[in-house]
Design a protein around this motif. Structure first.
Motif, mmCIF file in Angstrom:
data_model
loop_
_atom_site.group_PDB
_atom_site.id
_atom_site.type_symbol
_atom_site.label_atom_id
_atom_site.label_comp_id
_atom_site.label_asym_id
_atom_site.label_seq_id
_atom_site.Cartn_x
_atom_site.Cartn_y
_atom_site.Cartn_z
ATOM 1 N N SER A 346 0.843 -1.195 0.000
ATOM 2 C CA SER A 346 0.000 0.000 0.000
ATOM 3 C C SER A 346 0.881 1.248 0.000
ATOM 4 O O SER A 346 2.075 1.183 0.320
ATOM 5 C CB SER A 346 -0.909 0.003 1.240
ATOM 6 O OG SER A 346 -1.729 1.147 1.246
ATOM 7 N N SER A 347 0.286 2.367 -0.370
ATOM 8 C CA SER A 347 1.024 3.641 -0.365
ATOM 9 C C SER A 347 1.465 3.993 1.049
ATOM 10 O O SER A 347 0.653 3.940 1.986
ATOM 11 C CB SER A 347 0.134 4.761 -0.917
ATOM 12 O OG SER A 347 -0.277 4.466 -2.222
ATOM 13 N N HIS A 348 2.752 4.339 1.199
ATOM 14 C CA HIS A 348 3.347 4.776 2.473
ATOM 15 C C HIS A 348 3.283 3.695 3.554
ATOM 16 O O HIS A 348 3.507 3.986 4.729
ATOM 17 C CB HIS A 348 2.677 6.057 2.997
ATOM 18 C CG HIS A 348 2.486 7.106 1.952
ATOM 19 N ND1 HIS A 348 3.548 7.692 1.292
ATOM 20 C CD2 HIS A 348 1.359 7.667 1.435
ATOM 21 C CE1 HIS A 348 3.080 8.581 0.416
ATOM 22 N NE2 HIS A 348 1.772 8.564 0.473
ATOM 23 N N GLY A 349 2.965 2.443 3.184
ATOM 24 C CA GLY A 349 2.877 1.370 4.168
ATOM 25 C C GLY A 349 1.709 1.523 5.115
ATOM 26 O O GLY A 349 1.720 0.997 6.232
ATOM 27 N N ILE A 350 0.655 2.244 4.656
ATOM 28 C CA ILE A 350 -0.535 2.502 5.478
ATOM 29 C C ILE A 350 -1.741 1.820 4.826
ATOM 30 O O ILE A 350 -1.927 1.944 3.607
ATOM 31 C CB ILE A 350 -0.803 4.029 5.601
ATOM 32 C CG1 ILE A 350 0.395 4.717 6.259
ATOM 33 C CG2 ILE A 350 -2.070 4.312 6.405
ATOM 34 C CD1 ILE A 350 0.328 6.234 6.234
ATOM 35 N N LEU A 355 -5.928 5.417 4.899
ATOM 36 C CA LEU A 355 -5.523 6.468 3.954
ATOM 37 C C LEU A 355 -6.701 7.358 3.570
ATOM 38 O O LEU A 355 -6.545 8.549 3.325
ATOM 39 C CB LEU A 355 -4.925 5.841 2.690
ATOM 40 C CG LEU A 355 -3.440 5.474 2.721
ATOM 41 C CD1 LEU A 355 -3.061 4.710 1.472
ATOM 42 C CD2 LEU A 355 -2.567 6.713 2.863
ATOM 43 N N ASP A 356 -7.909 6.762 3.517
ATOM 44 C CA ASP A 356 -9.117 7.534 3.156
ATOM 45 C C ASP A 356 -9.415 8.634 4.170
ATOM 46 O O ASP A 356 -10.086 9.607 3.853
ATOM 47 C CB ASP A 356 -10.329 6.601 3.045
ATOM 48 C CG ASP A 356 -10.216 5.675 1.839
ATOM 49 O OD1 ASP A 356 -9.442 6.005 0.923
ATOM 50 O OD2 ASP A 356 -10.896 4.629 1.822
ATOM 51 N N ARG A 357 -8.949 8.468 5.392
ATOM 52 C CA ARG A 357 -9.194 9.457 6.448
ATOM 53 C C ARG A 357 -8.131 10.558 6.487
ATOM 54 O O ARG A 357 -8.250 11.497 7.270
ATOM 55 C CB ARG A 357 -9.212 8.774 7.825
ATOM 56 C CG ARG A 357 -10.443 7.952 8.090
ATOM 57 C CD ARG A 357 -10.410 7.415 9.506
ATOM 58 N NE ARG A 357 -11.627 6.702 9.804
ATOM 59 C CZ ARG A 357 -12.739 7.253 10.270
ATOM 60 N NH1 ARG A 357 -12.783 8.550 10.489
ATOM 61 N NH2 ARG A 357 -13.810 6.527 10.520
#
Length: 404
Positions: A346-350, A355-357
Protein backbone atom coordinates in the motif's frame (compact mmCIF):
# COMPACT_ATOMS: atom_id res chain seq x y z
CA UNK A 1 45.89 42.12 42.42
CA UNK A 2 43.66 39.23 41.26
CA UNK A 3 40.94 40.16 38.77
CA UNK A 4 38.33 37.58 37.78
CA UNK A 5 35.74 37.87 35.05
CA UNK A 6 32.19 37.41 36.29
CA UNK A 7 30.45 34.62 34.39
CA UNK A 8 27.04 35.30 32.92
CA UNK A 9 24.12 33.92 34.93
CA UNK A 10 21.90 33.46 31.87
CA UNK A 11 20.92 29.84 31.35
CA UNK A 12 22.54 28.15 28.36
CA UNK A 13 19.98 26.29 26.25
CA UNK A 14 20.80 23.07 24.39
CA UNK A 15 20.64 23.45 20.61
CA UNK A 16 18.54 20.68 19.05
CA UNK A 17 17.96 19.73 15.41
CA UNK A 18 14.95 22.07 15.15
CA UNK A 19 15.84 24.84 17.63
CA UNK A 20 15.63 27.41 14.81
CA UNK A 21 11.93 26.66 14.03
CA UNK A 22 9.68 29.34 15.57
CA UNK A 23 6.51 28.98 13.48
CA UNK A 24 5.15 28.41 9.96
CA UNK A 25 6.28 31.83 8.64
CA UNK A 26 2.98 32.76 6.96
CA UNK A 27 1.68 36.18 5.92
CA UNK A 28 -1.66 37.56 7.16
CA UNK A 29 -3.44 36.29 4.01
CA UNK A 30 -2.13 32.74 4.65
CA UNK A 31 0.53 32.70 1.92
CA UNK A 32 4.07 31.67 2.89
CA UNK A 33 7.20 33.84 3.02
CA UNK A 34 10.13 32.36 1.06
CA UNK A 35 12.12 32.26 4.32
CA UNK A 36 10.66 33.12 7.72
CA UNK A 37 10.43 31.84 11.33
CA UNK A 38 13.32 29.44 10.69
CA UNK A 39 11.65 27.65 7.73
CA UNK A 40 12.87 27.91 4.13
CA UNK A 41 10.95 26.89 1.00
CA UNK A 42 8.19 24.22 1.06
CA UNK A 43 5.71 27.10 0.53
CA UNK A 44 2.79 24.87 -0.54
CA UNK A 45 3.28 22.48 2.40
CA UNK A 46 3.51 25.40 4.87
CA UNK A 47 0.35 27.02 3.46
CA UNK A 48 -1.44 23.65 3.79
CA UNK A 49 -0.18 23.44 7.40
CA UNK A 50 -1.64 26.94 7.95
CA UNK A 51 -5.08 25.66 6.88
CA UNK A 52 -4.64 22.67 9.22
CA UNK A 53 -3.84 25.01 12.15
CA UNK A 54 -7.04 26.99 11.40
CA UNK A 55 -9.07 23.76 11.31
CA UNK A 56 -7.56 22.63 14.65
CA UNK A 57 -8.31 26.00 16.27
CA UNK A 58 -11.91 25.94 15.03
CA UNK A 59 -12.23 22.26 16.19
CA UNK A 60 -13.26 21.01 12.73
CA UNK A 61 -10.69 18.26 12.15
CA UNK A 62 -12.11 15.53 14.41
CA UNK A 63 -12.09 11.97 13.10
CA UNK A 64 -9.43 12.78 10.51
CA UNK A 65 -5.63 12.83 10.45
CA UNK A 66 -2.86 14.57 8.49
CA UNK A 67 0.02 12.84 6.67
CA UNK A 68 3.25 14.60 5.66
CA UNK A 69 4.82 12.46 2.91
CA UNK A 70 8.15 13.11 1.22
CA UNK A 71 11.81 12.08 0.92
CA UNK A 72 14.14 12.17 3.96
CA UNK A 73 15.40 15.63 4.95
CA UNK A 74 12.53 17.65 3.44
CA UNK A 75 11.31 19.23 6.68
CA UNK A 76 8.38 16.99 7.70
CA UNK A 77 9.27 17.02 11.41
CA UNK A 78 10.15 20.74 11.23
CA UNK A 79 6.68 21.65 9.87
CA UNK A 80 4.97 19.42 12.48
CA UNK A 81 6.91 21.28 15.22
CA UNK A 82 6.02 24.60 13.55
CA UNK A 83 2.32 23.62 13.83
CA UNK A 84 2.87 23.09 17.57
CA UNK A 85 4.55 26.52 17.82
CA UNK A 86 1.60 28.16 16.01
CA UNK A 87 -0.95 26.49 18.31
CA UNK A 88 0.87 27.83 21.41
CA UNK A 89 1.72 26.35 24.80
CA UNK A 90 -1.90 25.87 25.92
CA UNK A 91 -2.58 23.16 23.30
CA UNK A 92 -0.91 19.80 24.17
CA UNK A 93 1.63 18.52 21.60
CA UNK A 94 2.83 14.92 22.00
CA UNK A 95 5.55 13.70 19.58
CA UNK A 96 6.45 10.02 19.19
CA UNK A 97 8.20 7.70 16.70
CA UNK A 98 6.53 4.65 15.14
CA UNK A 99 9.12 2.24 16.57
CA UNK A 100 8.32 3.36 20.17
CA UNK A 101 5.34 0.98 20.28
CA UNK A 102 7.56 -2.12 20.31
CA UNK A 103 8.31 -2.88 23.96
CA UNK A 104 8.77 -6.08 25.94
CA UNK A 105 6.96 -4.56 28.95
CA UNK A 106 3.88 -2.86 27.48
CA UNK A 107 1.46 -3.81 24.69
CA UNK A 108 1.69 -1.89 21.39
CA UNK A 109 -1.87 -0.63 21.62
CA UNK A 110 -1.27 0.49 25.22
CA UNK A 111 1.64 2.72 24.12
CA UNK A 112 -0.57 4.25 21.40
CA UNK A 113 -3.46 4.86 23.80
CA UNK A 114 -1.10 6.38 26.39
CA UNK A 115 0.16 8.91 23.81
CA UNK A 116 -3.41 9.57 22.68
CA UNK A 117 -4.33 10.47 26.27
CA UNK A 118 -1.21 12.65 26.65
CA UNK A 119 -2.36 14.70 23.65
CA UNK A 120 -5.79 15.51 25.13
CA UNK A 121 -5.81 18.38 27.61
CA UNK A 122 -8.35 19.26 30.27
CA UNK A 123 -8.60 22.85 31.55
CA UNK A 124 -10.15 22.70 35.03
CA UNK A 125 -11.58 25.78 36.69
CA UNK A 126 -11.50 25.31 40.43
CA UNK A 127 -12.96 27.79 42.91
CA UNK A 128 -10.82 27.94 46.06
CA UNK A 129 -11.73 29.46 49.41
CA UNK A 130 -8.99 31.81 50.62
CA UNK A 131 -8.34 34.19 53.51
CA UNK A 132 -6.62 37.33 52.21
CA UNK A 133 -5.55 40.53 53.95
CA UNK A 134 -2.90 42.50 55.85
CA UNK A 135 -1.42 40.75 58.90
CA UNK A 136 -2.27 42.85 61.99
CA UNK A 137 -1.58 40.12 64.57
CA UNK A 138 0.63 37.04 64.60
CA UNK A 139 0.74 35.23 67.97
CA UNK A 140 1.87 31.61 68.46
CA UNK A 141 0.20 29.92 71.49
CA UNK A 142 2.68 27.82 73.54
CA UNK A 143 1.78 24.78 75.65
CA UNK A 144 3.75 22.27 77.70
CA UNK A 145 5.56 19.63 75.68
CA UNK A 146 3.43 16.41 75.83
CA UNK A 147 6.64 14.36 75.55
CA UNK A 148 7.95 15.87 78.78
CA UNK A 149 11.08 17.91 79.28
CA UNK A 150 11.58 21.63 79.76
CA UNK A 151 10.71 22.83 76.23
CA UNK A 152 7.35 24.12 75.06
CA UNK A 153 5.53 23.41 71.80
CA UNK A 154 3.22 25.57 69.66
CA UNK A 155 -0.35 24.29 69.87
CA UNK A 156 -1.94 26.87 67.55
CA UNK A 157 -1.35 30.25 65.90
CA UNK A 158 -3.63 33.28 66.25
CA UNK A 159 -3.46 35.51 63.15
CA UNK A 160 -5.43 38.67 62.45
CA UNK A 161 -6.12 39.73 58.84
CA UNK A 162 -7.45 43.12 57.71
CA UNK A 163 -8.98 44.25 54.40
CA UNK A 164 -10.63 47.51 53.33
CA UNK A 165 -14.00 46.01 54.36
CA UNK A 166 -13.17 44.57 57.80
CA UNK A 167 -10.95 42.36 59.96
CA UNK A 168 -11.00 38.69 60.94
CA UNK A 169 -9.09 36.66 63.55
CA UNK A 170 -8.10 33.09 62.60
CA UNK A 171 -6.88 30.16 64.67
CA UNK A 172 -4.43 28.12 62.58
CA UNK A 173 -2.74 24.73 62.84
CA UNK A 174 0.90 24.80 64.08
CA UNK A 175 2.09 23.33 60.75
CA UNK A 176 0.96 26.56 59.04
CA UNK A 177 3.19 28.52 61.46
CA UNK A 178 6.23 26.78 59.91
CA UNK A 179 5.05 27.91 56.45
CA UNK A 180 4.60 31.47 57.75
CA UNK A 181 8.18 31.42 59.03
CA UNK A 182 9.52 30.08 55.72
CA UNK A 183 7.71 32.87 53.85
CA UNK A 184 9.10 35.34 56.46
CA UNK A 185 5.64 36.75 57.17
CA UNK A 186 5.47 39.55 59.73
CA UNK A 187 2.97 42.20 60.83
CA UNK A 188 2.15 44.56 57.94
CA UNK A 189 2.52 41.94 55.16
CA UNK A 190 -0.25 41.12 52.67
CA UNK A 191 -0.81 37.34 52.52
CA UNK A 192 -3.41 34.82 51.44
CA UNK A 193 -4.09 31.39 52.97
CA UNK A 194 -5.91 28.60 51.10
CA UNK A 195 -8.69 27.20 53.32
CA UNK A 196 -8.47 23.59 52.06
CA UNK A 197 -4.72 23.00 51.78
CA UNK A 198 -3.41 25.61 54.24
CA UNK A 199 -0.92 26.92 51.65
CA UNK A 200 0.37 30.41 52.46
CA UNK A 201 1.51 32.95 49.86
CA UNK A 202 3.15 36.27 50.80
CA UNK A 203 2.19 38.89 48.19
CA UNK A 204 4.21 41.82 49.55
CA UNK A 205 4.31 44.59 52.13
CA UNK A 206 1.27 46.79 52.76
CA UNK A 207 1.63 50.15 50.98
CA UNK A 208 0.67 51.88 54.24
CA UNK A 209 4.27 51.22 55.40
CA UNK A 210 5.86 52.77 52.29
CA UNK A 211 7.76 56.05 52.75
CA UNK A 212 9.62 58.21 50.26
CA UNK A 213 12.86 57.63 52.20
CA UNK A 214 12.54 53.82 52.24
CA UNK A 215 15.76 52.23 50.98
CA UNK A 216 14.60 48.58 51.12
CA UNK A 217 13.93 46.79 47.84
CA UNK A 218 10.46 45.75 49.03
CA UNK A 219 7.38 45.23 46.88
CA UNK A 220 4.44 47.21 48.23
CA UNK A 221 0.90 45.95 47.67
CA UNK A 222 -2.42 47.77 48.10
CA UNK A 223 -4.76 46.68 50.89
CA UNK A 224 -7.13 43.99 49.47
CA UNK A 225 -10.76 44.99 48.88
CA UNK A 226 -13.78 42.92 49.89
CA UNK A 227 -14.04 40.46 52.78
CA UNK A 228 -11.12 38.57 54.37
CA UNK A 229 -12.81 35.24 53.54
CA UNK A 230 -13.46 35.05 49.78
CA UNK A 231 -13.57 32.67 46.82
CA UNK A 232 -10.96 32.73 44.05
CA UNK A 233 -11.02 30.94 40.67
CA UNK A 234 -7.89 28.93 39.83
CA UNK A 235 -7.34 27.44 36.34
CA UNK A 236 -5.22 24.28 35.98
CA UNK A 237 -4.21 22.50 32.76
CA UNK A 238 -3.77 18.71 32.93
CA UNK A 239 -3.82 15.90 30.37
CA UNK A 240 -6.03 12.80 30.53
CA UNK A 241 -2.87 10.69 30.93
CA UNK A 242 -1.97 12.70 34.07
CA UNK A 243 -5.40 11.81 35.50
CA UNK A 244 -4.88 8.14 34.57
CA UNK A 245 -1.52 8.04 36.39
CA UNK A 246 -2.86 9.88 39.44
CA UNK A 247 -5.90 7.68 39.86
CA UNK A 248 -4.06 4.39 39.27
CA UNK A 249 -2.84 4.84 42.87
CA UNK A 250 -4.55 7.97 44.21
CA UNK A 251 -3.02 9.88 47.09
CA UNK A 252 -4.64 12.62 49.14
CA UNK A 253 -8.07 13.78 47.92
CA UNK A 254 -10.39 11.60 45.88
CA UNK A 255 -11.12 14.26 43.23
CA UNK A 256 -9.61 14.44 39.74
CA UNK A 257 -6.97 16.91 40.93
CA UNK A 258 -5.41 14.41 43.34
CA UNK A 259 -2.88 13.74 40.56
CA UNK A 260 -0.98 16.88 41.61
CA UNK A 261 0.45 15.04 44.63
CA UNK A 262 1.31 11.87 42.69
CA UNK A 263 4.84 11.35 41.40
CA UNK A 264 5.56 9.31 38.28
CA UNK A 265 6.40 5.71 39.11
CA UNK A 266 9.93 4.64 38.08
CA UNK A 267 8.78 1.50 36.25
CA UNK A 268 6.29 1.15 33.40
CA UNK A 269 2.85 -0.21 34.26
CA UNK A 270 -0.32 -0.58 32.22
CA UNK A 271 -3.48 1.35 33.08
CA UNK A 272 -6.67 -0.70 32.74
CA UNK A 273 -9.45 0.16 30.29
CA UNK A 274 -11.92 0.10 33.20
CA UNK A 275 -10.00 2.91 34.98
CA UNK A 276 -9.94 4.98 31.80
CA UNK A 277 -13.72 4.60 31.37
CA UNK A 278 -14.24 5.73 34.98
CA UNK A 279 -12.04 8.79 34.41
CA UNK A 280 -13.93 9.55 31.19
CA UNK A 281 -17.19 9.53 33.22
CA UNK A 282 -15.70 12.00 35.73
CA UNK A 283 -14.45 14.20 32.86
CA UNK A 284 -17.92 14.08 31.22
CA UNK A 285 -19.48 15.19 34.51
CA UNK A 286 -17.01 18.09 34.77
CA UNK A 287 -17.81 19.11 31.18
CA UNK A 288 -21.58 19.01 31.82
CA UNK A 289 -21.17 21.13 34.98
CA UNK A 290 -19.07 23.65 33.06
CA UNK A 291 -16.16 23.39 35.54
CA UNK A 292 -13.80 21.97 32.87
CA UNK A 293 -13.10 22.43 29.17
CA UNK A 294 -11.65 19.80 26.82
CA UNK A 295 -8.59 20.93 24.80
CA UNK A 296 -7.85 18.43 21.97
CA UNK A 297 -4.10 18.59 21.25
CA UNK A 298 -1.85 17.19 18.52
CA UNK A 299 -0.33 13.68 18.46
CA UNK A 300 2.61 13.60 16.02
CA UNK A 301 3.73 10.10 14.92
CA UNK A 302 6.99 10.19 12.91
CA UNK A 303 8.10 7.22 10.75
CA UNK A 304 4.48 5.96 10.72
CA UNK A 305 5.37 3.13 8.30
CA UNK A 306 7.03 1.41 11.31
CA UNK A 307 3.57 0.68 12.81
CA UNK A 308 2.09 -2.75 12.03
CA UNK A 309 -1.41 -3.80 10.96
CA UNK A 310 -2.59 -4.19 14.60
CA UNK A 311 -1.54 -0.63 15.42
CA UNK A 312 -3.23 0.76 12.29
CA UNK A 313 -6.49 -1.03 13.19
CA UNK A 314 -6.31 0.40 16.72
CA UNK A 315 -5.43 3.88 15.38
CA UNK A 316 -8.45 3.72 13.06
CA UNK A 317 -10.77 2.93 15.97
CA UNK A 318 -9.18 5.55 18.24
CA UNK A 319 -9.72 8.26 15.61
CA UNK A 320 -13.46 7.53 15.69
CA UNK A 321 -13.72 7.83 19.49
CA UNK A 322 -15.53 10.79 21.03
CA UNK A 323 -12.43 12.06 22.83
CA UNK A 324 -9.62 12.07 20.23
CA UNK A 325 -6.72 14.45 19.49
CA UNK A 326 -5.61 15.70 16.08
CA UNK A 327 -3.24 13.05 14.67
CA UNK A 328 -0.36 14.18 12.43
CA UNK A 329 1.65 11.43 10.70
CA UNK A 330 4.94 11.61 8.78
CA UNK A 331 6.64 9.08 6.49
CA UNK A 332 9.44 8.95 3.89
CA UNK A 333 8.26 5.69 2.24
CA UNK A 334 6.46 5.28 -1.07
CA UNK A 335 4.62 2.05 -1.91
CA UNK A 336 5.74 -0.71 0.45
CA UNK A 337 4.49 -3.78 2.33
CA UNK A 338 2.35 -3.02 5.38
CA UNK A 339 4.29 -4.17 8.43
CA UNK A 340 2.73 -7.26 10.05
CA UNK A 341 1.56 -8.66 6.67
CA UNK A 342 3.49 -10.63 4.04
CA UNK A 343 1.94 -9.58 0.73
CA UNK A 344 -0.26 -6.47 1.21
CA UNK A 345 1.40 -3.50 -0.55
CA UNK A 346 0.00 0.00 0.00
CA UNK A 347 1.02 3.64 -0.36
CA UNK A 348 3.35 4.78 2.47
CA UNK A 349 2.88 1.37 4.17
CA UNK A 350 -0.53 2.50 5.48
CA UNK A 351 -3.77 0.44 4.98
CA UNK A 352 -6.13 1.88 2.37
CA UNK A 353 -9.08 2.35 4.75
CA UNK A 354 -6.91 4.58 6.98
CA UNK A 355 -5.52 6.47 3.95
CA UNK A 356 -9.12 7.53 3.16
CA UNK A 357 -9.19 9.46 6.45
CA UNK A 358 -5.91 11.32 5.84
CA UNK A 359 -5.24 14.79 4.48
CA UNK A 360 -1.97 14.16 2.60
CA UNK A 361 0.54 17.02 2.40
CA UNK A 362 3.29 16.43 -0.17
CA UNK A 363 6.85 17.51 0.63
CA UNK A 364 9.17 18.32 -2.30
CA UNK A 365 13.00 18.19 -2.33
CA UNK A 366 14.77 21.49 -1.63
CA UNK A 367 16.51 23.49 -4.38
CA UNK A 368 20.24 24.35 -4.15
CA UNK A 369 19.62 27.94 -2.96
CA UNK A 370 17.19 26.72 -0.27
CA UNK A 371 19.70 24.15 1.03
CA UNK A 372 22.35 26.90 1.29
CA UNK A 373 19.93 29.14 3.24
CA UNK A 374 18.98 26.28 5.64
CA UNK A 375 22.66 25.50 6.36
CA UNK A 376 23.31 29.23 6.95
CA UNK A 377 20.40 29.41 9.46
CA UNK A 378 21.67 26.30 11.28
CA UNK A 379 25.20 27.73 11.44
CA UNK A 380 23.85 30.97 12.95
CA UNK A 381 21.74 29.02 15.48
CA UNK A 382 24.75 26.98 16.62
CA UNK A 383 27.06 30.04 16.66
CA UNK A 384 29.38 28.79 13.89
CA UNK A 385 31.14 31.13 11.43
CA UNK A 386 31.14 29.56 7.98
CA UNK A 387 32.51 30.93 4.67
CA UNK A 388 30.88 30.80 1.23
CA UNK A 389 33.07 27.98 -0.13
CA UNK A 390 32.22 25.74 2.85
CA UNK A 391 28.51 26.55 2.37
CA UNK A 392 28.72 25.50 -1.29
CA UNK A 393 30.53 22.23 -0.45
CA UNK A 394 28.05 21.37 2.34
CA UNK A 395 25.04 22.13 0.10
CA UNK A 396 26.44 19.77 -2.60
CA UNK A 397 26.80 16.99 0.00
CA UNK A 398 23.23 17.68 1.24
CA UNK A 399 21.83 17.46 -2.31
CA UNK A 400 23.61 14.16 -3.02
CA UNK A 401 22.57 12.56 0.29
CA UNK A 402 20.12 14.57 2.45
CA UNK A 403 20.15 17.45 4.94
CA UNK A 404 20.44 14.94 7.78
Amino acid sequence: MKIEEVKSTTRSQRVSAHSHVRGLGLKEDGSAHASAAGLVGQCQAREAAGYIVDLIRSKKLSGRAVLFAGPPGTGKTAIALAIAQELGTKVPFCPMVGSEVYSSEVKKTEVLMENFRRAIGLRIREVKEVYEGEVIELTPVHTENPMGGYGKTISEVIIGLKTAKGTKQLKLDPSIYETLQRERVETGDIIYIEANSGAVKRQGRSDAYATEFDLEAEEYVALPKGDVHKKKEVIQDVSLHDLDIANAQPQGGQDALSMMAQLMKPHKTEITEKLRLEINKVVDRYLEQGTAELVPGVLFIDEVHMLDIECFTYLHRALESRIAPIVVLATNRGRCIIRGTTDIISSHGIPRDLLDRLLVVRMKPYSSSEVVEIIRIRATTEGITIDDQALTNLSEIAENTSLR
